[in-house]
Design an enzyme around this catalytic site. Structure first.
Site, PDB file in Angstrom:
ATOM      1  N   LEU A  43       0.817  -1.216   0.000  1.00  0.00           N
ATOM      2  CA  LEU A  43       0.000   0.000   0.000  1.00  0.00           C
ATOM      3  C   LEU A  43       0.852   1.267   0.000  1.00  0.00           C
ATOM      4  O   LEU A  43       1.873   1.346   0.668  1.00  0.00           O
ATOM      5  CB  LEU A  43      -0.923   0.008   1.227  1.00  0.00           C
ATOM      6  N   HIS A  44       0.386   2.253  -0.780  1.00  0.00           N
ATOM      7  CA  HIS A  44       1.041   3.561  -0.853  1.00  0.00           C
ATOM      8  C   HIS A  44      -0.024   4.634  -0.631  1.00  0.00           C
ATOM      9  O   HIS A  44      -1.202   4.304  -0.383  1.00  0.00           O
ATOM     10  CB  HIS A  44       1.758   3.721  -2.195  1.00  0.00           C
ATOM     11  N   HIS A  47      -3.482   4.287  -2.400  1.00  0.00           N
ATOM     12  CA  HIS A  47      -4.432   3.381  -1.743  1.00  0.00           C
ATOM     13  C   HIS A  47      -5.038   4.051  -0.502  1.00  0.00           C
ATOM     14  O   HIS A  47      -6.238   3.960  -0.254  1.00  0.00           O
ATOM     15  CB  HIS A  47      -3.726   2.105  -1.276  1.00  0.00           C
ATOM     16  N   GLY A 157      -9.470   3.624  -7.837  1.00  0.00           N
ATOM     17  CA  GLY A 157      -8.658   4.726  -8.316  1.00  0.00           C
ATOM     18  C   GLY A 157      -8.785   4.936  -9.818  1.00  0.00           C
ATOM     19  O   GLY A 157      -8.854   3.973 -10.584  1.00  0.00           O
ATOM     20  N   ASP A 160      -6.265   3.318 -12.538  1.00  0.00           N
ATOM     21  CA  ASP A 160      -6.628   2.179 -13.395  1.00  0.00           C
ATOM     22  C   ASP A 160      -7.970   2.520 -14.046  1.00  0.00           C
ATOM     23  O   ASP A 160      -9.011   1.988 -13.677  1.00  0.00           O
ATOM     24  CB  ASP A 160      -6.710   0.916 -12.542  1.00  0.00           C
TER      25      ASP A 160
HETATM   26  P1  AMP Z   1      -3.893  -2.192  -6.769  1.00  0.00           P
HETATM   27  O1  AMP Z   1      -3.408  -2.522  -5.393  1.00  0.00           O
HETATM   28  O2  AMP Z   1      -2.831  -1.710  -7.693  1.00  0.00           O
HETATM   29  O3  AMP Z   1      -4.773  -3.271  -7.341  1.00  0.00           O
HETATM   30  O4  AMP Z   1      -4.848  -0.940  -6.590  1.00  0.00           O
HETATM   31  C1  AMP Z   1      -5.933  -0.953  -5.691  1.00  0.00           C
HETATM   32  C2  AMP Z   1      -6.749   0.291  -5.892  1.00  0.00           C
HETATM   33  O5  AMP Z   1      -5.936   1.434  -5.658  1.00  0.00           O
HETATM   34  C3  AMP Z   1      -7.293   0.427  -7.317  1.00  0.00           C
HETATM   35  O6  AMP Z   1      -8.615   0.950  -7.262  1.00  0.00           O
HETATM   36  C4  AMP Z   1      -6.328   1.406  -7.939  1.00  0.00           C
HETATM   37  O7  AMP Z   1      -6.874   2.135  -9.006  1.00  0.00           O
HETATM   38  C5  AMP Z   1      -6.035   2.310  -6.757  1.00  0.00           C
HETATM   39  N1  AMP Z   1      -4.781   3.038  -6.962  1.00  0.00           N
HETATM   40  C6  AMP Z   1      -3.571   2.529  -7.324  1.00  0.00           C
HETATM   41  N2  AMP Z   1      -2.663   3.511  -7.475  1.00  0.00           N
HETATM   42  C7  AMP Z   1      -3.307   4.674  -7.224  1.00  0.00           C
HETATM   43  C8  AMP Z   1      -2.915   6.052  -7.231  1.00  0.00           C
HETATM   44  N3  AMP Z   1      -1.680   6.434  -7.535  1.00  0.00           N
HETATM   45  N4  AMP Z   1      -3.856   6.976  -6.934  1.00  0.00           N
HETATM   46  C9  AMP Z   1      -5.123   6.604  -6.619  1.00  0.00           C
HETATM   47  N5  AMP Z   1      -5.551   5.326  -6.586  1.00  0.00           N
HETATM   48  C10 AMP Z   1      -4.659   4.367  -6.893  1.00  0.00           C
END
Ligand code: AMP
Length: 281
Positions: A43-44, A47, A157, A160
């Site tokens: 997580l960043h 998230h 987010g 994506d």
């Molecule tokens: P992931 O863990 O990459 O599957 O992402 C989980 C959720 O976090 C998804 O809805 C992504 O679109 C969102 N997300 C990932 N990176 C970002 C970001 N930089 N800004 C906002 N939402 C994000």
């Protein structure tokens, strides 16, 4: 507001469907609303922005962390995808997440699991041209997670962007009755979109990476064509450009006379890392 850094929140951790169901039932007790943020972990701040927003919309928030094998091709990075359960839970605790669901693959896909959701519409083209299995994997896992958690609201987010459109279409088509909320992309100060996969970048690649966002802005502002921008990105050190495309933001199809909003979307390689990004255009 309590200082959650001083006063750690009690985030419950569950790994099985039985434990998830009883924990969510307890959260829902008395009619409290449930917001949900599905993630793959590592997580960043992007998230965390989704979790904060879900908290502002709902009484309680559930986050799932699951690196979904169904959405990875055998050649992709499933095995090396970054994982940091302890760090993730600490971050979720600090932001006041009520429940974190950490299923193993056999919990989501027990022996004998045979079903898939196949999407057309916004799932056609772009990512699907390069990752044909991707949206079937995403739609299948998200529908399962929705059925398991049964949230009122789920936050995704715009990072994506095609995925967000696919989830919206699935929820509409299958009458899932979940409010899908999209959140703007959180970026580094130099414009690079935060991503768990940024951890793969070497120092040299990390210095090159922000050129992607700069190039998208230059295309949006009419300072360069898509073809010129592609050539500039290759000259800056990027490898294969899967796509840079201007699309209808609602359908993700070609821009037409009926288009109300446009989106510029890109996916390309930097060394062994595939980056995606998009902006309104
Ligand atoms: P992931 O863990 O990459 O599957 O992402 C989980 C959720 O976090 C998804 O809805 C992504 O679109 C969102 N997300 C990932 N990176 C970002 C970001 N930089 N800004 C906002 N939402 C994000």
């Amino acid at each position: 507001m309590p200082d959650t850094a001083q006063m750690p929140f009690n985030t419950t951790r569950v790994r099985t469907l039985t434990d998830l169901r009883s924990a969510v039932a307890a959260l829902r007790d008395g009619g409290r609303t449930v917001g949900f943020v599905p993630t793959m972990g590592a997580l960043h701040d992007g998230h965390i922005a989704l979790v904060r927003h879900a908290k502002s919309l709902c009484d309680t928030v559930v986050v799932s962390i699951f690196v979904n094998p169904l959405q990875f091709a055998p050649t992709e990075d499933l095995d090396r995808y970054p994982r940091d359960e302890a760090g993730d839970v600490a971050r979720l605790q600090a932001v006041g997440c009520d429940l974190v669901y950490l299923p193993t693959p056999d919990v989501l896909y027990p022996k004998g699991f045979v079903s898939r959701i196949e999407m057309t519409g916004p799932a056609l083209g772009l990512e699907t041209d390069f990752r044909p299995q991707f949206f079937s994997g995403v739609a299948t896992v998200v529908s399962k997670l929705f059925n398991q958690v049964r949230p009122g609201v789920a936050v995704f987010g715009e990072k994506d962007f095609q995925q967000l459109a696919v989830v919206r279409a699935m929820v509409r088509d299958f009458d899932m009755g979940i409010d899908i909320v999209g959140m703007p992309t959180v970026r580094e100060p130099d414009g690079l979109a935060l991503s768990s996969r940024n951890a793969y970048l070497s120092a040299e690649e990390r210095a090159i990476a922000p050129n992607l966002h700069t190039a998208l802005e230059a295309i949006r502002d009419g300072k360069t064509t898509i073809d010129e921008a592609k050539a500039g990105l290759v000259a800056a050190g990027f490898g294969q450009i899967d796509y840079i495309a201007l699309r209808d933001a609602d359908t993700l199809g070609e821009v037409t006379g009926d288009t109300r909003a446009r989106r510029l979307l890109a996916a390309l390689w930097l060394g062994k890392t595939r980056l995606i990004d998009n902006i309104a255009a």
